[in-house]
Scaffold this active site. Structure first.
Site, short mmCIF file in Angstrom:
data_model
loop_
_atom_site.label_atom_id
_atom_site.label_comp_id
_atom_site.label_asym_id
_atom_site.label_seq_id
_atom_site.Cartn_x
_atom_site.Cartn_y
_atom_site.Cartn_z
N ILE A 95 62.76 -42.60 97.05
CA ILE A 95 61.58 -42.04 96.38
C ILE A 95 60.85 -43.06 95.50
O ILE A 95 59.82 -42.73 94.90
CB ILE A 95 61.96 -40.82 95.52
CG1 ILE A 95 63.05 -41.18 94.50
CG2 ILE A 95 62.40 -39.67 96.40
CD1 ILE A 95 63.38 -40.04 93.54
N GLY A 96 61.35 -44.28 95.42
CA GLY A 96 60.64 -45.26 94.60
C GLY A 96 61.42 -46.53 94.41
O GLY A 96 62.55 -46.68 94.89
N GLY A 98 61.94 -49.39 91.11
CA GLY A 98 61.65 -49.77 89.73
C GLY A 98 62.23 -51.12 89.39
O GLY A 98 62.72 -51.84 90.27
N PHE A 100 64.94 -51.74 87.82
CA PHE A 100 66.39 -51.79 88.06
C PHE A 100 66.71 -51.90 89.54
O PHE A 100 67.71 -52.52 89.92
CB PHE A 100 67.06 -50.56 87.45
CG PHE A 100 68.55 -50.62 87.45
CD1 PHE A 100 69.23 -51.27 86.43
CD2 PHE A 100 69.29 -50.04 88.48
CE1 PHE A 100 70.63 -51.34 86.43
CE2 PHE A 100 70.68 -50.11 88.50
CZ PHE A 100 71.34 -50.75 87.46
N GLY A 101 65.89 -51.27 90.39
CA GLY A 101 66.16 -51.32 91.83
C GLY A 101 65.59 -50.12 92.55
O GLY A 101 64.71 -49.42 92.05
N VAL A 103 65.28 -46.38 94.14
CA VAL A 103 65.58 -45.06 93.57
C VAL A 103 65.70 -44.05 94.71
O VAL A 103 64.80 -43.92 95.54
CB VAL A 103 64.49 -44.60 92.58
CG1 VAL A 103 64.91 -43.30 91.89
CG2 VAL A 103 64.18 -45.69 91.56
N LYS A 117 69.45 -44.86 90.80
CA LYS A 117 68.84 -46.19 90.86
C LYS A 117 69.93 -47.19 91.21
O LYS A 117 70.99 -47.22 90.59
CB LYS A 117 68.19 -46.54 89.53
CG LYS A 117 67.11 -45.53 89.15
CD LYS A 117 66.34 -45.92 87.90
CE LYS A 117 65.24 -44.91 87.62
NZ LYS A 117 64.37 -45.29 86.51
N ASP A 212 59.24 -51.56 78.41
CA ASP A 212 58.61 -51.44 79.73
C ASP A 212 57.91 -50.08 79.84
O ASP A 212 57.90 -49.47 80.90
CB ASP A 212 59.67 -51.58 80.83
CG ASP A 212 59.04 -51.84 82.20
OD1 ASP A 212 57.92 -52.40 82.26
OD2 ASP A 212 59.67 -51.48 83.22
#
Length: 385
Positions: A95-96, A98, A100-101, A103, A117, A212
């Site tokens: 779904i995405g 970010g 961190f990595g 998702v 994540k 962030d």
């Protein structure tokens, strides 16, 4: 005579036992009542699902935008459980992506929907320590970190899932205006919730700087309550020594404080600048990076000041859903957040001002209806009232 005396003594003893039982029951009820956290408070999640399991053991007390809670442990998930939840991290569940990595959306065995994540990484104790610290933060306007996993050469963070996604999805799509329409009061409510989330982070001792904050990190749940995501993720990555891998990546982010030389200097006032950019996107309905100030070489605050009297500053999809006074005060607050470092308001002040603007807007539009005293000319935003 003796029998009468014994009867009196027996009756008195029985009465004392009954009183003791009543007192004991009342005391137990009072103690049990105090142990139940108030789910209507700012500190409780708006999600009434199985998240209660991770909230046990907390002690809550509300004071403004801050609260106190005893440290709560993060749940350690098994890789097998998360693979099953996400169907082996299938692309369908992606779904995405970010900082961190990647998702992934998933459903645990108990029916809880989570967002996981994932990034490559060897097991580290300092990672576990950071996750335990961050998972102890519970606030209605923060996305809850439920736990972690360190297996198979991977590090994973498991969060509550918010079905309505990022505010970006409701403002623009790939830089273009979304066909969806968020009314002015909805945008104010979203801004207020996000401000409360940041305010809580800043009220911690020591303050937790988000570092962030941006529109894509403000999510909305099924009731359109906004929650700040990724609080503390940069802190984890910095401890892993791979946050902000290049100065170019840092310098290209329009949400980052322009008066700060590097990521290590970011502070609570830098978060406030980022919040100002977020407010600007709520006003314009567009990505800040697409507003044209980068091409002209202007600072963002100078661009906003120059366009404050122009028709193109305000999202046309807002129509007649706002009052001139409400929009004027929101633009003024945005400029304060974007101002010079030492002139920016504290987040508590931002929360109070947004609360005041929303309350006034609700009152006026309830009494007179939407479209009353709307802005007809951009120049009216800064005329004396």
């Amino acid at each position: 005579m003796l029998r009468s005396l014994l009867a009196i003594i027996g009756g008195a003893a029985g009465g004392l036992v009954l009183v003791a039982l009543v007192v004991g029951v009342v005391w137990f009820c009072m103690l049990h009542h105090k142990s139940i956290p108030n789910k209507n408070s700012e500190t409780a999640s708006s999600d009434p699902s199985a998240l209660v399991e991770w909230n046990r053991g907390g002690r809550f007390s509300t004071a403004g935008c801050s609260y106190v809670t005893e440290p709560q442990g993060a749940r350690q998930f098994a890789l097998e459980e998360l693979e099953q939840a996400t169907k082996n991290f299938s692309e369908h569940n992606l779904i995405g992506k970010g900082r961190f990595g990647l998702v992934y959306k998933g459903m645990l065995c108990d029916g809880t929907i989570v967002a996981t994540k994932m990034r490559p990484g060897a097991p580290r104790q300092d990672f576990v320590e950071e996750v335990h610290y961050l998972s102890g933060m519970r606030h209605r306007n923060l996305v809850n970190l439920l736990g972690y996993c360190q297996e198979g050469g991977l590090q994973m963070l498991v969060y509550e899932y918010l079905p309505n996604g990022s505010v970006c999805n409701h403002l623009y799509d790939n830089g273009r205006e979304s066909t969806k329409r968020l009314e002015f009061k909805q945008r104010l409510s979203i801004a207020l919730g996000a401000a409360k989330g940041l305010c809580h982070l800043h009220s911690m001792v020591p303050p937790l700087v988000h570092k962030d904050f941006k529109t894509s990190n403000v999510l909305v749940d099924e009731n359109f309550i906004s929650k700040v995501a990724d609080a503390g993720v940069i802190r984890i990555l910095q401890r892993m020594e791979d946050a902000f891998p290049s100065s170019q990546a840092y310098g290209g982010n329009v949400f980052q404080d322009p008066v700060v030389a590097g990521p290590e200097m970011l502070s609570v006032t830098s978060d406030i600048y980022s919040f100002g950019v977020f407010l600007l996107e709520l006003i314009t309905g567009r990505k800040a990076s697409c507003l044209g100030f980068l091409e002209s070489g202007e600072s963002l605050i100078h661009w906003v000041e120059g366009h404050a009297g122009a028709q193109d500053l305000i999202d046309q999809r807002l129509g007649n859903s706002f009052t001139s006074g409400g929009m004027k005060h929101l633009v003024e607050l945005t400029l304060q957040c974007l101002s010079l470092h030492e002139s920016r308001p504290k987040m508590q002040i931002v929360v109070s001002e947004l609360d005041r603007i929303l309350e006034t807007e609700m009152t006026l539009t309830t009494i007179m209806g939407d479209g009353t005293a709307i802005v007809t000319l951009g120049s009216q935003l800064f005329t004396s009232s």
